[in-house]
Design a protein around this motif. Structure first.
Motif, PDB file in Angstrom:
ATOM      1  N   SER A 236     -11.146  -7.920 -38.807  1.00 44.98           N
ATOM      2  CA  SER A 236      -9.994  -7.783 -39.695  1.00 44.98           C
ATOM      3  C   SER A 236      -9.489  -6.343 -39.694  1.00 44.98           C
ATOM      4  CB  SER A 236     -10.388  -8.187 -41.111  1.00 44.98           C
ATOM      5  OG  SER A 236     -11.609  -7.556 -41.446  1.00 44.98           O
ATOM      6  N   ALA A 237     -10.308  -5.432 -39.189  1.00 39.81           N
ATOM      7  CA  ALA A 237      -9.908  -4.021 -39.161  1.00 39.81           C
ATOM      8  C   ALA A 237     -10.144  -3.481 -37.752  1.00 39.81           C
ATOM      9  CB  ALA A 237     -10.740  -3.237 -40.170  1.00 39.81           C
ATOM     10  N   ALA A 238      -9.815  -2.193 -37.547  1.00 40.77           N
ATOM     11  CA  ALA A 238     -10.060  -1.574 -36.246  1.00 40.77           C
ATOM     12  C   ALA A 238     -11.470  -1.009 -36.226  1.00 40.77           C
ATOM     13  CB  ALA A 238      -9.039  -0.473 -36.011  1.00 40.77           C
ATOM     14  N   TYR A 239     -12.291  -1.495 -35.317  1.00 47.16           N
ATOM     15  CA  TYR A 239     -13.677  -1.027 -35.237  1.00 47.16           C
ATOM     16  C   TYR A 239     -13.880   0.025 -34.150  1.00 47.16           C
ATOM     17  CZ  TYR A 239     -15.084  -4.646 -38.498  1.00 47.16           C
ATOM     18  OH  TYR A 239     -15.230  -5.415 -39.621  1.00 47.16           O
ATOM     19  N   PHE A 240     -12.876   0.168 -33.277  1.00 48.16           N
ATOM     20  CA  PHE A 240     -12.945   1.219 -32.259  1.00 48.16           C
ATOM     21  C   PHE A 240     -11.522   1.641 -31.939  1.00 48.16           C
ATOM     22  CE2 PHE A 240     -13.697  -3.023 -30.502  1.00 48.16           C
ATOM     23  CZ  PHE A 240     -12.590  -3.195 -29.684  1.00 48.16           C
ATOM     24  N   PRO A 241     -11.347   2.879 -31.433  1.00 52.70           N
ATOM     25  CA  PRO A 241      -9.993   3.433 -31.272  1.00 52.70           C
ATOM     26  C   PRO A 241      -9.078   2.575 -30.396  1.00 52.70           C
ATOM     27  CG  PRO A 241     -11.672   5.125 -30.869  1.00 52.70           C
ATOM     28  CD  PRO A 241     -12.398   3.844 -31.054  1.00 52.70           C
ATOM     29  N   THR A 242      -9.510   2.309 -29.144  1.00 51.40           N
ATOM     30  CA  THR A 242      -8.700   1.468 -28.255  1.00 51.40           C
ATOM     31  C   THR A 242      -9.667   0.660 -27.390  1.00 51.40           C
ATOM     32  OG1 THR A 242      -8.725   3.103 -26.474  1.00 51.40           O
ATOM     33  CG2 THR A 242      -6.873   3.221 -28.032  1.00 51.40           C
ATOM     34  N   GLU A 243      -9.166  -0.404 -26.789  1.00 52.21           N
ATOM     35  CA  GLU A 243     -10.017  -1.209 -25.905  1.00 52.21           C
ATOM     36  C   GLU A 243     -10.472  -0.374 -24.709  1.00 52.21           C
ATOM     37  OE1 GLU A 243      -8.388  -5.043 -24.933  1.00 52.21           O
ATOM     38  OE2 GLU A 243      -8.248  -5.611 -27.053  1.00 52.21           O
ATOM     39  N   ARG A 244      -9.569   0.477 -24.250  1.00 56.51           N
ATOM     40  CA  ARG A 244      -9.888   1.332 -23.115  1.00 56.51           C
ATOM     41  C   ARG A 244     -11.046   2.281 -23.414  1.00 56.51           C
ATOM     42  NH1 ARG A 244      -5.936   4.015 -19.048  1.00 56.51           N
ATOM     43  NH2 ARG A 244      -7.303   5.708 -18.436  1.00 56.51           N
ATOM     44  N   GLU A 245     -11.004   2.825 -24.620  1.00 52.37           N
ATOM     45  CA  GLU A 245     -12.067   3.736 -25.049  1.00 52.37           C
ATOM     46  C   GLU A 245     -13.386   2.970 -25.215  1.00 52.37           C
ATOM     47  OE1 GLU A 245     -12.305   6.831 -25.260  1.00 52.37           O
ATOM     48  OE2 GLU A 245     -13.897   7.293 -26.702  1.00 52.37           O
ATOM     49  N   TYR A 246     -13.312   1.766 -25.782  1.00 51.35           N
ATOM     50  CA  TYR A 246     -14.525   0.950 -25.934  1.00 51.35           C
ATOM     51  C   TYR A 246     -15.136   0.686 -24.561  1.00 51.35           C
ATOM     52  CZ  TYR A 246     -17.862  -2.669 -26.854  1.00 51.35           C
ATOM     53  OH  TYR A 246     -19.033  -3.366 -26.897  1.00 51.35           O
ATOM     54  N   SER A 247     -14.278   0.272 -23.655  1.00 58.17           N
ATOM     55  CA  SER A 247     -14.720  -0.072 -22.309  1.00 58.17           C
ATOM     56  C   SER A 247     -15.371   1.126 -21.612  1.00 58.17           C
ATOM     57  CB  SER A 247     -13.498  -0.565 -21.546  1.00 58.17           C
ATOM     58  OG  SER A 247     -13.886  -1.078 -20.345  1.00 58.17           O
ATOM     59  N   ARG A 248     -14.791   2.288 -21.798  1.00 57.08           N
ATOM     60  CA  ARG A 248     -15.312   3.508 -21.174  1.00 57.08           C
ATOM     61  C   ARG A 248     -16.712   3.828 -21.701  1.00 57.08           C
ATOM     62  NH1 ARG A 248     -15.596   8.793 -21.830  1.00 57.08           N
ATOM     63  NH2 ARG A 248     -14.721   8.803 -23.935  1.00 57.08           N
ATOM     64  N   ARG A 249     -16.918   3.629 -22.993  1.00 62.08           N
ATOM     65  CA  ARG A 249     -18.205   4.022 -23.585  1.00 62.08           C
ATOM     66  C   ARG A 249     -19.247   2.912 -23.581  1.00 62.08           C
ATOM     67  NH1 ARG A 249     -18.022   7.518 -28.773  1.00 62.08           N
ATOM     68  NH2 ARG A 249     -20.223   7.447 -28.177  1.00 62.08           N
ATOM     69  N   TYR A 250     -18.789   1.658 -23.723  1.00 61.58           N
ATOM     70  CA  TYR A 250     -19.756   0.567 -23.892  1.00 61.58           C
ATOM     71  C   TYR A 250     -19.578  -0.576 -22.892  1.00 61.58           C
ATOM     72  CZ  TYR A 250     -21.094   3.016 -28.074  1.00 61.58           C
ATOM     73  OH  TYR A 250     -21.545   3.982 -28.930  1.00 61.58           O
ATOM     74  N   GLY A 251     -18.658  -0.441 -21.960  1.00 63.65           N
ATOM     75  CA  GLY A 251     -18.459  -1.499 -20.978  1.00 63.65           C
ATOM     76  C   GLY A 251     -19.433  -1.351 -19.811  1.00 63.65           C
ATOM     77  N   LEU A 252     -19.793  -2.488 -19.214  1.00 60.60           N
ATOM     78  CA  LEU A 252     -20.673  -2.438 -18.038  1.00 60.60           C
ATOM     79  C   LEU A 252     -19.792  -2.395 -16.791  1.00 60.60           C
ATOM     80  CD1 LEU A 252     -23.529  -2.457 -16.920  1.00 60.60           C
ATOM     81  CD2 LEU A 252     -23.425  -4.949 -16.886  1.00 60.60           C
ATOM     82  N   ASP A 253     -19.620  -1.174 -16.249  1.00 62.02           N
ATOM     83  CA  ASP A 253     -18.786  -1.008 -15.066  1.00 62.02           C
ATOM     84  C   ASP A 253     -19.682  -0.874 -13.823  1.00 62.02           C
ATOM     85  OD1 ASP A 253     -19.887   1.496 -15.309  1.00 62.02           O
ATOM     86  OD2 ASP A 253     -18.014   2.480 -15.917  1.00 62.02           O
ATOM     87  N   ALA A 254     -19.060  -0.652 -12.675  1.00 60.89           N
ATOM     88  CA  ALA A 254     -19.814  -0.610 -11.420  1.00 60.89           C
ATOM     89  C   ALA A 254     -20.834   0.535 -11.415  1.00 60.89           C
ATOM     90  CB  ALA A 254     -18.847  -0.473 -10.249  1.00 60.89           C
ATOM     91  N   ARG A 255     -20.457   1.676 -11.991  1.00 58.24           N
ATOM     92  CA  ARG A 255     -21.378   2.820 -12.005  1.00 58.24           C
ATOM     93  C   ARG A 255     -22.634   2.507 -12.817  1.00 58.24           C
ATOM     94  NH1 ARG A 255     -22.440   6.611 -15.658  1.00 58.24           N
ATOM     95  NH2 ARG A 255     -20.688   6.073 -16.998  1.00 58.24           N
ATOM     96  N   ARG A 256     -22.430   1.938 -13.997  1.00 61.95           N
ATOM     97  CA  ARG A 256     -23.595   1.598 -14.840  1.00 61.95           C
ATOM     98  C   ARG A 256     -24.429   0.490 -14.202  1.00 61.95           C
ATOM     99  NH1 ARG A 256     -19.861   2.477 -19.890  1.00 61.95           N
ATOM    100  NH2 ARG A 256     -20.504   4.596 -20.403  1.00 61.95           N
ATOM    101  N   LEU A 257     -23.741  -0.452 -13.573  1.00 59.96           N
ATOM    102  CA  LEU A 257     -24.458  -1.543 -12.897  1.00 59.96           C
ATOM    103  C   LEU A 257     -25.408  -0.973 -11.843  1.00 59.96           C
ATOM    104  CD1 LEU A 257     -24.486  -4.713 -12.596  1.00 59.96           C
ATOM    105  CD2 LEU A 257     -22.839  -4.398 -10.737  1.00 59.96           C
ATOM    106  N   ALA A 258     -24.903   0.028 -11.106  1.00 61.15           N
ATOM    107  CA  ALA A 258     -25.716   0.634 -10.048  1.00 61.15           C
ATOM    108  C   ALA A 258     -26.879   1.445 -10.607  1.00 61.15           C
ATOM    109  CB  ALA A 258     -24.828   1.523  -9.173  1.00 61.15           C
ATOM    110  N   ALA A 259     -26.764   1.879 -11.855  1.00 60.88           N
ATOM    111  CA  ALA A 259     -27.819   2.698 -12.467  1.00 60.88           C
ATOM    112  C   ALA A 259     -28.968   1.867 -13.035  1.00 60.88           C
ATOM    113  CB  ALA A 259     -27.211   3.567 -13.575  1.00 60.88           C
ATOM    114  N   LEU A 260     -28.797   0.555 -13.081  1.00 63.76           N
ATOM    115  CA  LEU A 260     -29.863  -0.311 -13.612  1.00 63.76           C
ATOM    116  C   LEU A 260     -31.029  -0.381 -12.631  1.00 63.76           C
ATOM    117  CD1 LEU A 260     -27.758  -3.287 -15.016  1.00 63.76           C
ATOM    118  CD2 LEU A 260     -29.392  -1.919 -16.346  1.00 63.76           C
TER     119      LEU A 260
END
Ligand code: NCD
Length: 322
Positions: A236-260
């Motif tokens: 019901s409210a904004a829990y993070f600044p933007t989707e892009r910012e959320y994705s940058r900090r908490y999204g599983l991207d290719a770089r993080r995938l490779a670090a597993l």
């Protein structure tokens, strides 16, 4: 087992029994003819007050493969939209001969109300209630982890010492809650990773660790990384600044995938927001168990319906799973 309402009150023995029966069910699902006569003459009602694709279809497939009759009820276009109460709806279904009711409801606690109110005598399975619990999802997740790690040697085992990291919208996630209790009961170490705004306030009482930094949590080398959907419909409210910012900090991207670590798996309960909490590379990589989770979901739900409706196997007690 009379009802399955949550994982919080499931014992280790009960949980392992469900997973083991699910292994037996999975074995039958590899045959050409997948249908078993076990629940012939029983009626399972899918009572869905919230939208669902995979969970409803999965319960339907599970019931049908055990030869039960299935009635699908969704609140949209029903008398619920005319204001009919849960009590009246449930009693109507019972009058039609329901032996088990699989319920998804927006209100946390609705399945327990149904099971304990005395309105109906059918067994009740919680298929997701508000932000509270989604026990069959956690069971299929545990099943998937166990199978990936131990393969044919899974039966009878818990997840002792296994490290599972759950990432994202924990605040709104019944999947996260059910997994926290079940994984802990099975002996796993659970870490939750989320921005502070998406960590529930009562988390201090949970058997988990919290990390606000996904890269740090990945460097710790989890055996399984479970990504959660950002549940915009519950915000019901904004829990993070933007989707892009959320994705940058908490999204599983290719770089993080490779670090597993090389053998670790990537999980998601679905539906996925591709590009938000999980990138296409991660979702479609060989580490991803997303589709295995769907397949295993049918076996786990077959096991639950079997234990609810066909009685226990000889060595188990007539214990209410609650
Ligand atoms: C989950 C749910 O409905 O809680 N989905 C599911 O059952 N597969 C998670 C979600 O909706 O994100």
């Amino acid at each position: 087992m009379r009802h399955l309402l949550d994982t919080q009150h499931l014992s280790r023995a009960e949980a392992i029994e469900i997973l083991d029966v699910a292994e037996d069910m999975a074995d039958t699902q590899r045959r050409e003819v997948k249908k078993l006569p076990t629940l012939r003459g029983k009626t399972v009602v899918n009572l869905f007050f919230e939208d669902s694709t995979r969970t409803r279809i999965s319960f339907e497939a599970a019931a049908k493969r055990l030869s039960a009759d299935v009635i699908n009820f969704s609140a949209k276009g029903s008398s619920v939209s005319k204001g009919e109460s849960l009590q009246d709806t449930a009693q109507t279904l019972q009058a039609m001969g329901a032996d088990a009711v699989v319920i998804r409801h927006g209100a946390s606690g609705a399945p327990r109300t149904l099971a304990t109110s005395g309105w109906i005598t059918a067994g009740v399975v919680n298929a997701g209630d508000g932000t509270h619990e989604h026990p069959t999802q956690a069971l299929l997740d545990a099943f998937t982890i166990r199978k990936r790690l131990f393969g044919d040697d899974s039966r009878g085992r818990g997840l002792d010492g296994i490290r599972v990291t759950i990432v994202g919208d924990v605040l709104h996630s019944r999947v996260a809650r059910s997994n926290v209790w079940l994984l802990h009961t099975l002996g796993a170490h659970v870490t939750l990773v989320a921005p502070p705004t998406l960590v529930p306030q009562d988390v201090s009482g949970w058997p988990i660790e919290v990390d606000y930094d996904l890269d740090h949590a990945i460097a710790a080398g989890p055996d399984a990384l479970m990504m959660l959907r950002i549940q915009l419909e519950r915000m019901s409210a904004a829990y993070f600044p933007t989707e892009r910012e959320y994705s940058r900090r908490y999204g599983l991207d290719a770089r993080r995938l490779a670090a597993l670590p090389p053998d670790s798996i990537v999980m998601h309960p679905g539906p996925m927001n591709r590009g938000l909490e999980i990138s296409a590379e991660a979702a479609d990589s060989p580490r991803s168990t997303v589709l295995e989770q769907v397949t295993n979901g049918v076996s786990v739900r077959m096991a639950v319906l079997y234990l609810l409706l066909a009685g226990e196997r000889p060595h188990t007690e007539k214990e209410d799973l609650r």
